[in-house]
Design a protein around this motif. Structure first.
Motif, PDB file in Angstrom:
ATOM      1  N   LEU A   8       0.838  -1.204   0.000  1.00 49.39           N
ATOM      2  CA  LEU A   8       0.000   0.000   0.000  1.00 49.39           C
ATOM      3  C   LEU A   8       0.881   1.265   0.000  1.00 49.39           C
ATOM      4  N   GLU A  11       2.365   1.827  -3.343  1.00 49.30           N
ATOM      5  CA  GLU A  11       1.436   2.502  -4.263  1.00 49.30           C
ATOM      6  C   GLU A  11       1.357   3.994  -3.954  1.00 49.30           C
ATOM      7  N   GLY A  12       1.218   4.311  -2.652  1.00 47.95           N
ATOM      8  CA  GLY A  12       1.049   5.708  -2.264  1.00 47.95           C
ATOM      9  C   GLY A  12       2.293   6.540  -2.528  1.00 47.95           C
ATOM     10  N   ASP A  14       4.668   5.646  -4.717  1.00 51.66           N
ATOM     11  CA  ASP A  14       5.142   5.340  -6.068  1.00 51.66           C
ATOM     12  C   ASP A  14       6.602   4.876  -6.049  1.00 51.66           C
ATOM     13  N   LEU A  35       1.405  15.528   0.278  1.00 53.77           N
ATOM     14  CA  LEU A  35       0.393  14.962  -0.615  1.00 53.77           C
ATOM     15  C   LEU A  35       0.369  13.441  -0.488  1.00 53.77           C
ATOM     16  N   ALA A  37       1.357  11.729   2.054  1.00 50.32           N
ATOM     17  CA  ALA A  37       0.824  11.398   3.375  1.00 50.32           C
ATOM     18  C   ALA A  37      -0.701  11.403   3.355  1.00 50.32           C
ATOM     19  N   MET A  38      -1.252  12.439   2.729  1.00 47.48           N
ATOM     20  CA  MET A  38      -2.705  12.554   2.671  1.00 47.48           C
ATOM     21  C   MET A  38      -3.296  11.376   1.904  1.00 47.48           C
ATOM     22  N   ASN A  39      -2.651  11.030   0.810  1.00 49.07           N
ATOM     23  CA  ASN A  39      -3.175   9.919   0.021  1.00 49.07           C
ATOM     24  C   ASN A  39      -2.987   8.583   0.731  1.00 49.07           C
ATOM     25  N   VAL A  41      -3.320   8.149   3.848  1.00 48.73           N
ATOM     26  CA  VAL A  41      -4.448   8.048   4.778  1.00 48.73           C
ATOM     27  C   VAL A  41      -5.671   7.492   4.045  1.00 48.73           C
ATOM     28  N   SER A  42      -5.953   8.073   2.862  1.00 45.26           N
ATOM     29  CA  SER A  42      -7.106   7.587   2.095  1.00 45.26           C
ATOM     30  C   SER A  42      -6.938   6.122   1.715  1.00 45.26           C
ATOM     31  N   LEU A  43      -5.723   5.762   1.295  1.00 46.03           N
ATOM     32  CA  LEU A  43      -5.485   4.374   0.876  1.00 46.03           C
ATOM     33  C   LEU A  43      -5.686   3.406   2.043  1.00 46.03           C
ATOM     34  N   GLU A  45      -7.350   3.901   4.841  1.00 44.40           N
ATOM     35  CA  GLU A  45      -8.739   3.875   5.305  1.00 44.40           C
ATOM     36  C   GLU A  45      -9.625   3.067   4.361  1.00 44.40           C
ATOM     37  N   ASP A  46      -9.423   3.260   3.046  1.00 48.03           N
ATOM     38  CA  ASP A  46     -10.223   2.504   2.076  1.00 48.03           C
ATOM     39  C   ASP A  46      -9.904   1.018   2.167  1.00 48.03           C
ATOM     40  N   ASN A  47      -8.612   0.746   2.231  1.00 54.71           N
ATOM     41  CA  ASN A  47      -8.174  -0.642   2.130  1.00 54.71           C
ATOM     42  C   ASN A  47      -8.570  -1.474   3.353  1.00 54.71           C
TER      43      ASN A  47
END
Lengths: 78, 583
Positions: A8, A11-12, A14, A35, A37-39, A41-43, A45-47
């Motif tokens: 994960l 991916e975040g 890259d 940026l 870091a923010m993504n 968090v989204s990854l 939380e979604d995952n």
């Protein structure tokens, strides 16, 4: 089983999974900017279908800490 | 509108995989908030809408003024396109907060500030950069109670004022395209879009999911403006304008009316009618017997569209691609300006195969989704219902009818079939604008080409020695309106001198000029003048009327003057019905 959390972060950020470890942090990884870091968090939380508090987000300064934070939320075996 | 939670992830991954393209369009994004996430979403959406991989550059956040004033420094290179994302609560945090809290004086700061940004954007556009400017959403700073009645009212009021001020500021300057962020936010819902945690941590006010939709919507704006709106919608009838098949289900069996499923088709018809009012031509393309289709249009109480809304009919058994080709010939524009709407897989495939340039929308299987077909296509988004194209269907239809009539009858039969009616009357004050226009613009059918301004013409109209007559023409295909002006000089006691005699070329070739002359003669006789005189002053463009007076039966007196001793000889052509208005 491959390491889900490292994948994960790969991916975040890259970056190849092989470049990452529990010691990976913004200090030793220029790709880990705000940026990313923010993504992350989204990854995460979604995952894992969890909600991270702002305190938890601010604490996650290495992948190892992220692993601990998730373990405290009952997400083990990462 | 909606997206799966991972759609933004897919776009982000794809964006990373595109090879950098040094020739790609350079898009600069300047935003009052953290919008770094937009880059991958917009970039990928642009590629999906057919662009070569663009080069996206993000400026430092909340430096909109600097980005507009000096884009090259701000973005590190000269952008082809600048996207400006703007929220009032970011750019003017203090005034926004105090306005919402009840301070009326803050409004002027906010509207002036918003207008200033619009003007900066206009300046940038004036320097050749394509600019997409956000109209800011209702400002709801993190921390306000969004459900408080006064907060909600004041926030939406100031948002509206700021947007209006920006639109006003842009009047008269071309090149800035507007993007209504409020509409997108409202469509998805504030609660789903706003993310207070992201704003507090990163100054990104919106959820990451939302940036995915924002990227798609912005890409649509960017892709759309590079081409014009479609000019014609060619629409099937059975299972498209109504549910069912008229030939099988009959008038009472088809679905169309106030209750579902008929309601969905009725709404669809309403959308088509609205587009028709915006100047888009409608054409029916249906495999049917024409009387059956007309029966629905004429008799079904649930119909919204009427036969008059359609500019052309192709109700026959020919391949639909052939019908589309003939529509393209009839309307005189290319097939790429057509949208074809049909429910049948076969027809859709036939047209797609034969005419790849036609845009195709297929009626969805889920009847309720028919109402989303046109909006979701985005093909007509932001079409202007106040443009002067409103009359286009009527004009195109009349021209087609005239052409049709032209080919099937002898010239005499054709003229007789026109049912031409010509009216000549004294010009009224409300006619003077049009009279002035005709006097100064008519070149071909203009005997003396004497140009005068509105004041001079008004003076002539109120001068007892002169009469200003206007000519209007109608035939069975439609009304041409006010198309001719004659200025009669009555200075002489026994003759009328035609100071001005002109007709718009729209009505030539129908004998209208002789009807007008007869009207002038009649007018003179009523005023006791049985003689008529006219002059022809040649110009580079009025050669066609050099022999006009002689053809009408006048005698030539000298190089430029003609006369007719007994104006009673001037008769109106028999195929024209002439009426004389107020003497």
């Amino acid at each position: 089983m491959s390491d889900q959390l490292l994948e994960l972060f790969a991916e975040g950020l890259d970056l190849p999974v092989g470049d990452l470890s529990d010691e990976t942090s913004p200090e030793n990884t220029p790709e880990w900017d705000s940026l990313a870091a923010m993504n992350m968090v989204s990854l995460i939380e979604d995952n894992f279908d969890v909600h991270l508090s702002t305190r938890e987000i601010m604490k996650m300064r290495t992948i190892g800490v992220a692993r601990e934070v998730l373990a405290n939320k009952g997400i083990d075996g990462l | 509108m909606g997206s799966s939670p991972t759609a933004w992830r897919d776009f982000a991954k794809r964006w990373r995989q595109f090879a950098p393209n040094a020739d790609g369009t350079v898009v600069g994004i300047t935003s009052s908030f953290t919008a770094n996430n937009l880059e991958a979403q917009l970039g990928t959406a642009l590629v999906d809408s057919g662009w070569a991989v663009p080069q996206l550059h993000q400026g430092e956040f909340n430096q909109i003024h600097q980005a507009c004033l000096a884009p090259e420094q701000h973005f590190g290179r000269q952008p082809d396109i600048v996207v400006v994302l703007l929220r009032l609560e970011d750019v003017f945090p203090k005034h926004t907060w105090s306005y919402i809290a009840g301070d009326e004086t803050a409004a002027a700061h906010l509207t002036a500030g918003a207008a200033e940004i619009a003007m900066l954007a206009a300046d940038l556009a004036g320097r050749g950069v394509r600019v997409v400017l956000t109209l800011p959403p209702t400002p709801l700073p993190t921390g306000v109670d969004r459900l408080d009645r006064r907060v909600a009212t004041r926030a939406s009021r100031i948002g509206e004022s700021a947007r209006t001020a920006m639109v006003e500021a842009l009047k008269g300057s071309a090149g800035v395209e507007l993007f209504d962020l409020e509409a997108v936010v409202a469509e998805i819902g504030r609660n789903a879009v706003l993310d207070d945690r992201n704003w507090l941590l990163y100054r990104q006010p919106y959820s990451t999911d939302f940036f995915h939709l924002l990227g798609i919507e912005l890409a649509r704006v960017l892709a759309q403006a590079t081409r014009s709106f479609p000019k014609c919608i060619a629409v099937d009838c059975d299972n498209t304008l109504w549910g069912g098949v008229i030939g099988e289900d009959g008038l009472s069996g088809i679905e169309l009316g106030e209750d579902f499923p008929g309601l969905a088709f009725q709404r669809f018809q309403q959308q088509l009618q609205h587009l028709q009012r915006c100047g888009v031509l409608l054409a029916a393309v249906s495999k049917n017997d024409e009387p059956a289709v007309f029966e629905v249009f004429d008799q079904h109480p649930g119909m919204v569209l009427s036969r008059d809304d359609f500019a052309a009919w192709r109700v026959n058994w020919l391949p639909k691609s052939e019908n589309l080709r003939s529509l393209s010939d009839e309307f005189n524009f290319g097939l790429d300006a057509f949208v074809f709407i049909d429910d049948s897989n076969f027809e859709v495939a036939e047209v797609a195969n034969a005419l790849p340039e036609v845009t195709i929308l297929q009626i969805p299987e889920e009847t309720a989704s028919i109402v989303n077909l046109l909006p979701d296509s985005g093909l007509f988004r932001n079409i202007d219902p106040t443009s002067d194209d409103l009359e286009r269907t009527r004009r195109v239809k009349e021209e087609s009818k005239r052409q049709l009539a032209n080919t099937s009858l002898s010239p005499e039969e054709f003229l007789a079939s026109l049912e031409l009616r010509v009216e000549a009357r004294r010009a009224q004050p409300q006619d003077m604008g049009r009279v002035t226009q005709l006097v100064n613009k008519t070149n071909q059918f203009n005997l003396t080409t004497l140009r005068r301004d509105e004041a001079e013409l008004a003076a002539l109209a109120s001068n007892e020695s002169y009469d200003v007559l206007v000519v209007s023409v109608e035939d069975r295909f439609g009304d041409y309106g006010l198309v001719g002006v004659m200025i009669l000089d009555k200075t002489s006691e026994d003759a009328v001198e035609l100071d001005t005699m002109l007709l718009s070329c729209r009505v030539l070739g129908r004998g209208v000029e002789f009807a007008a002359l007869a009207a002038a003669a009649g007018h003179g006789i009523v005023h006791g003048r049985h003689e008529m005189r006219g002059r022809y002053l040649p110009t580079a463009k009025n050669g066609q009327v050099a022999d006009f007076y002689e053809r009408a039966g006048f005698q030539r007196i000298d190089e430029e003057s003609f006369e007719m001793c007994d104006a009673n000889h001037l008769e109106c052509p028999s195929h024209i019905e002439l009426s004389l208005g107020a003497k």
